[in-house]
Design a protein around this motif. Structure first.
Motif, short mmCIF file in Angstrom:
data_model
loop_
_atom_site.label_atom_id
_atom_site.label_comp_id
_atom_site.label_asym_id
_atom_site.label_seq_id
_atom_site.Cartn_x
_atom_site.Cartn_y
_atom_site.Cartn_z
N ILE A 73 45.82 47.21 46.51
CA ILE A 73 44.97 46.34 45.53
C ILE A 73 45.94 45.09 44.83
N PHE A 74 47.16 46.07 44.13
CA PHE A 74 48.01 45.38 43.49
C PHE A 74 48.72 43.95 44.27
N PHE A 75 49.28 44.52 45.50
CA PHE A 75 49.97 43.46 46.26
C PHE A 75 48.86 42.31 46.83
N ARG A 76 47.70 42.83 47.24
CA ARG A 76 46.73 41.78 47.71
C ARG A 76 46.39 40.98 46.66
N ASN A 77 46.27 41.29 45.56
CA ASN A 77 45.78 40.35 44.45
C ASN A 77 46.94 39.45 43.96
N VAL B 215 40.83 43.74 39.76
CA VAL B 215 42.18 44.08 39.65
C VAL B 215 42.18 45.78 39.97
N PRO B 216 43.29 46.22 39.82
CA PRO B 216 43.48 47.82 40.01
C PRO B 216 43.13 48.58 38.54
N LYS B 217 43.25 49.81 38.51
CA LYS B 217 42.92 50.43 37.33
C LYS B 217 44.05 50.17 36.24
N VAL B 218 45.37 49.85 36.62
CA VAL B 218 46.43 49.48 35.53
C VAL B 218 46.76 48.13 36.01
N CYS B 219 46.17 47.15 35.11
CA CYS B 219 46.52 45.63 35.17
C CYS B 219 47.92 45.28 34.54
N VAL B 220 48.98 45.23 35.38
CA VAL B 220 50.29 44.97 34.65
C VAL B 220 50.81 43.52 35.01
N PHE B 221 51.67 42.96 34.52
CA PHE B 221 52.49 41.73 34.57
C PHE B 221 53.02 41.65 35.95
N PRO B 222 52.82 40.70 36.76
CA PRO B 222 52.23 39.39 36.32
C PRO B 222 50.74 39.19 36.66
N ILE B 223 50.11 40.09 37.04
CA ILE B 223 48.87 40.17 37.51
C ILE B 223 47.91 39.81 36.60
N GLU C 74 43.84 35.87 34.44
CA GLU C 74 43.48 35.01 33.33
C GLU C 74 43.39 33.58 33.69
N HIS C 75 44.48 33.06 34.04
CA HIS C 75 44.65 31.55 34.55
C HIS C 75 43.63 31.30 35.54
N ILE C 76 43.41 32.11 36.61
CA ILE C 76 42.38 31.55 37.44
C ILE C 76 40.91 31.60 37.00
N LEU C 77 40.57 32.55 35.84
CA LEU C 77 39.35 32.63 35.22
C LEU C 77 39.16 31.45 34.26
N LYS C 78 40.12 31.03 33.78
CA LYS C 78 40.18 29.94 32.61
C LYS C 78 39.71 28.62 33.40
N ASN C 79 40.52 28.47 34.57
CA ASN C 79 40.34 27.08 35.25
C ASN C 79 39.55 26.89 36.23
N SER C 80 38.56 27.87 36.67
CA SER C 80 37.48 27.96 37.77
C SER C 80 36.17 28.16 37.12
N LYS C 81 35.05 27.69 37.87
CA LYS C 81 33.82 28.38 37.71
C LYS C 81 33.89 29.80 38.22
N VAL C 82 33.27 30.61 37.23
CA VAL C 82 33.16 31.89 37.62
C VAL C 82 31.99 32.65 37.47
N VAL C 83 31.59 33.34 38.69
CA VAL C 83 30.54 34.18 38.90
C VAL C 83 30.84 35.50 39.06
N TRP C 84 30.07 36.50 38.25
CA TRP C 84 30.70 37.86 38.34
C TRP C 84 29.45 38.56 38.49
N ASP C 85 29.26 39.38 39.83
CA ASP C 85 28.44 39.98 40.40
C ASP C 85 28.48 41.52 40.64
N PHE C 86 27.33 42.25 39.89
CA PHE C 86 27.70 43.63 40.22
C PHE C 86 26.35 44.45 40.11
N ASP C 87 26.12 45.48 41.05
CA ASP C 87 24.96 45.93 41.37
C ASP C 87 24.68 47.51 40.88
N ASP C 88 25.60 48.04 40.02
CA ASP C 88 25.75 49.30 39.70
C ASP C 88 26.64 49.43 38.31
#
Length: 773
Positions: A471-475, A497-505, A510-524
């Motif tokens: 997950i870390f390297f894919r992200n 993100v993985p359980k531990v969100c470390v630098f530079p992830i 946060e940069h992506i979320l700030k500069n895009s329209k964001v849709v958050w979807d969850f069903d549980d």
């Protein structure tokens, strides 16, 4: 009551009022332009208002449907050559006639007047082939259609949109055996002008007329002509820019007044099929452009879709994008024609001048030398293949221009998921990917499907480490791509993100979320099961433009400010859309008398819920056997088996696979969703229950969480209050096991509720709107 006073110039001449009148006091009479209008015998009229109730002008509605668009080409090339476009009508007619039905269409009578009639054999199909650019006289065809339907025969009725609307209003309900086909209509020309045209043809040639063919493919599709065959076998064969009938029609001088303000045109129609030409075939599907003709077919409802699957065995088909197709090729589909400013002048001259004289007055350029030369060289161009190449090139050019002018700008969307195997990723968003118009989705999956299966089945310590590292390297890769590419919208499925969100992830995310329209979807309840970190949760609550959840319970877990962004969307299954609902319960009915098949589908984490009711199901199996003599079986579809000892209940374990689930659901009689009364259950979205409804499967569910809002207790299934004990499961299963007719009523109600509240198309529309904004 004079129905004509109610509709006046908007009357479309469909004759529904005449067919509906119980006192036969309405007749259709021509006006000064030759169009039929209702005439009421006031002495006979009792004021029942039935004529007004069936009028499509006074009662026009739009279904909330999502038609499927196709390019269609009949594989019988000779039949296609004798059709106006691609020969779809003939294939549909054959489908109905093969089942002992009858087909209503438009043909010529012995005097070449244009009338509706019916055929009962494919030997007579030529009677209805080709367009007739004249308003047809419907007569009492609607009554005959009803007579056939009431006797149990299938009927295909074809006509203009207003004629089909008139028929459907007259019938008052949707008969299982009825199929309707309307056309993408430009307008209906005057029968009076047609009569004058025939007289002109006879006088000009000095011969009687043996045959008339509108849109003859003399020079191929796109260069059609008006062909008139005379009694001695000689022929008149002229294109639209020479023949006066086609000239006056194409220039909007002879259509009915109501056609210039049509009340029934639109993309969404009540007919089974909508059929017309498709002039942009070279761009949409060049392999279909052989110069003989193609049809554009809209399949408007599920009954039509089931029939289309049988009809298409005679056809070559290419599916189109409905919204894009309607924009490019849909001008006549939705827009009324604009009358020529000289229309009234022409009709004033019609009684005083011949058609030839009218042509010389209104289209004098027809007789210029350059046009005469063009007519002379056209046959040579056709024989050498030059005309075909030119027309094909022009169709391709039109297609490209139409696409550029009408196509909406493409929206780029990045979706962060756990891959196709993850149910929440697939059923919440990824299953819609190929159906979204003007939206290009990039699946930024954080783990491979293989790794996700390993993590789900046997989460050893080593597996967990590998899982989170992936997950870390894919992200790291995914976030880098999105920082560079800058998508219009970012969709986060549950968590990214993985359980531990470390630098530079953390900074990249946060940069992506700030500069895009964001849709958050969850069903549980992703918070209660620690699927999302507090840090990521705070980021998503802060930067999300829209939050999509399945229930009010999940909505209320968010802060007050965040709740304002929330939309509720159930999870559904597009794979379970059943085309032929008439045969849905065939397998189930054949086994109902001997055994009742109970089904549970889920993952290994849900086995604790099914174990809680196994004893009750065993008791239910005993009751069912004693009272009906039937056997009760429980099929468990899961990645791990259910291990339990039972005396009367037979348990069958099947390893989960998507295609197996559908097959087993079509064999089952009862779908179950037991839930323990624990906090973890409150966030469940009821997806299994939605799947059951999608295939008309009645359900039994615990009165926990969202279950009692998904299942209509006593209509689509039974809700059991099992918080104290599970005894209620015995009565619930028994209730659905005794009488097949009662069970079938639950099945029909389940299917109806799915279509109304949980359908794939409903969710697709939601995502289309959300991602296109």
């Amino acid at each position: 009551m004079d129905i004509l006073e109610r509709v006046k110039k908007d009357c479309c001449g469909c004759s529904a009022c005449m067919n509906a009148c119980p006192r036969s006091c309405i007749t259709m009479k021509p006006d000064s332009e030759g169009f039929l209008y209702p005439s009421v015998d006031e002495d006979k009229c009792v004021g029942c208002d039935k004529c007004a109730k069936v009028c499509p002008v006074l009662n026009s509605g739009r279904p909330d449907n999502q038609p499927k668009a196709y390019l269609v080409r009949n594989r019988d090339a000779s039949l296609r050559k004798s059709s106006t476009s691609g020969g779809f009508f003939a294939a549909a007619a054959e489908y109905v006639l093969e089942q002992g039905g009858c087909v209503f269409g438009v043909g010529f009578d012995e005097n070449f007047a244009v009338r509706h009639s019916f055929i009962e054999s494919m030997d007579d199909i030529k009677k209805f082939n080709r367009s007739k650019y004249v308003q047809s006289e419907v007569g009492f065809s609607y009554r005959k259609v009803k007579e056939f339907l009431e006797s149990g025969r299938k009927v295909l009725f074809t006509g203009t949109p207003c004629q089909v609307e008139g028929l459907l209003n007259y019938l008052g309900r949707d008969y299982d055996g009825l199929y309707t086909m309307d056309i993408i209509c430009k307008g209906v020309p005057s029968p009076k002008f047609w009569s004058k045209y025939l007289a002109w043809q006879k006088k000009k040639s000095g011969k009687d007329i043996r045959e008339v063919r509108f849109r003859e493919k003399t020079y191929g599709y796109g260069s059609t002509t008006m062909r008139v065959v005379y009694s001695d076998g000689t022929e008149y064969d002229e294109p639209y820019d020479v023949d006066p009938m086609l000239q006056f029609y194409s220039k909007e001088m002879i259509s009915r007044p109501s056609c210039y303000n049509c009340h029934v045109k639109g993309k969404h129609r009540r007919s089974s099929f909508t059929v017309g030409d498709y002039w942009y075939v070279s761009g949409a599907a060049p392999e279909m452009d052989d110069g003989i003709g193609v049809s554009q077919v809209l399949v408007n409802n599920e009954k039509a879709a089931a029939a289309f699957e049988n009809i298409r065995k005679h056809l070559d088909t290419v599916q189109l994008d409905f919204d894009k197709d309607s924009a490019i090729n849909g001008g006549m589909m939705v827009a009324s024609a604009k009358p020529s400013p000289r229309r009234d002048e022409m009709f004033a001259d019609l009684d005083k001048m011949s058609v030839g004289e009218l042509q010389r007055k209104y289209f004098p350029s027809t007789f210029k030398l350059k046009n005469s030369i063009k007519r002379q060289i056209r046959p040579l161009m056709y024989k050498t293949g030059v005309l075909k190449m030119y027309k094909k090139r022009m169709r391709k050019k039109q297609s490209e221009q139409g696409s550029r002018q009408n196509a909406a700008p493409m929206k780029r969307v990045s979706v962060y998921t756990r891959g196709f195997t993850h149910a929440a990723s697939y059923y919440r968003i990824l299953q819609y990917t190929e159906k979204l118009g003007n939206v290009r989705i990039t699946n930024r999956f954080t783990v491979t499907d293989k790794m996700f299966r390993r993590y789900s089945d046997s989460p050893t310590l080593l597996c967990k480490i590998e899982y989170h590292l992936m997950i870390f390297f894919r992200n790291l890769w995914n976030f880098s791509r999105d920082i560079i590419e800058k998508p219009d919208t970012v969709v986060i499925s549950r968590a990214a993100v993985p359980k531990v969100c470390v630098f530079p992830i953390d900074l990249m995310y946060e940069h992506i979320l700030k500069n895009s329209k964001v849709v958050w979807d969850f069903d549980d309840d992703i918070f209660g099961i620690n699927e999302i970190t507090r840090a990521e949760s705070l980021l998503l609550r802060r930067y999300s433009d829209k939050v999509i959840v399945t229930s009010d319970y999940l909505k209320n877990m968010l802060g007050k400010r965040c709740r304002k962004k929330v939309s509720l969307l159930p999870t559904t299954d597009g794979d379970f859309r059943i085309a032929d609902k008439t045969s849905l319960n065939v397998k189930r009915q054949s086994t109902f008398a001997e055994q009742i098949n109970v089904l549970w589908v889920g993952s290994s984490s849900g086995l604790k819920h099914i174990r809680n009711v196994v004893s009750a199901l065993d008791n239910a199996a005993k009751e069912v056997r004693e009272k009906t003599g039937k056997k009760l079986t429980l099929t468990v579809i899961c990645n791990l088996p259910l291990e339990a000892e039972t005396k009367y209940l037979e348990i069958k374990n099947i390893l989960w696979a998507r295609d197996i689930v559908l097959d087993e659901m079509l064999k089952a009689h009862i779908g179950i969703m037991p839930l323990l009364n624990i906090k973890r259950s409150m966030g469940k979205g009821g997806f299994k229950l939605v799947q059951y409804m999608a295939v008309g499967l009645p359900s039994v569910a615990s009165d926990v969480g969202i279950n009692n809002t998904v299942v209509a207790d006593g209509e689509t299934g039974v809700i059991v209050d099992d918080k104290e004990n599970t005894d209620g499961w015995v009565d619930a299963v028994l209730k659905l096991s005794l009488d097949y007719n009662e069970w079938e009523a639950y099945s029909r109600a389940s299917l109806k509720k799915w279509e109304e509240d949980f359908s794939f198309d409903r969710n697709l529309d939601f995502w289309q709107k959300t991602l296109s904004e």
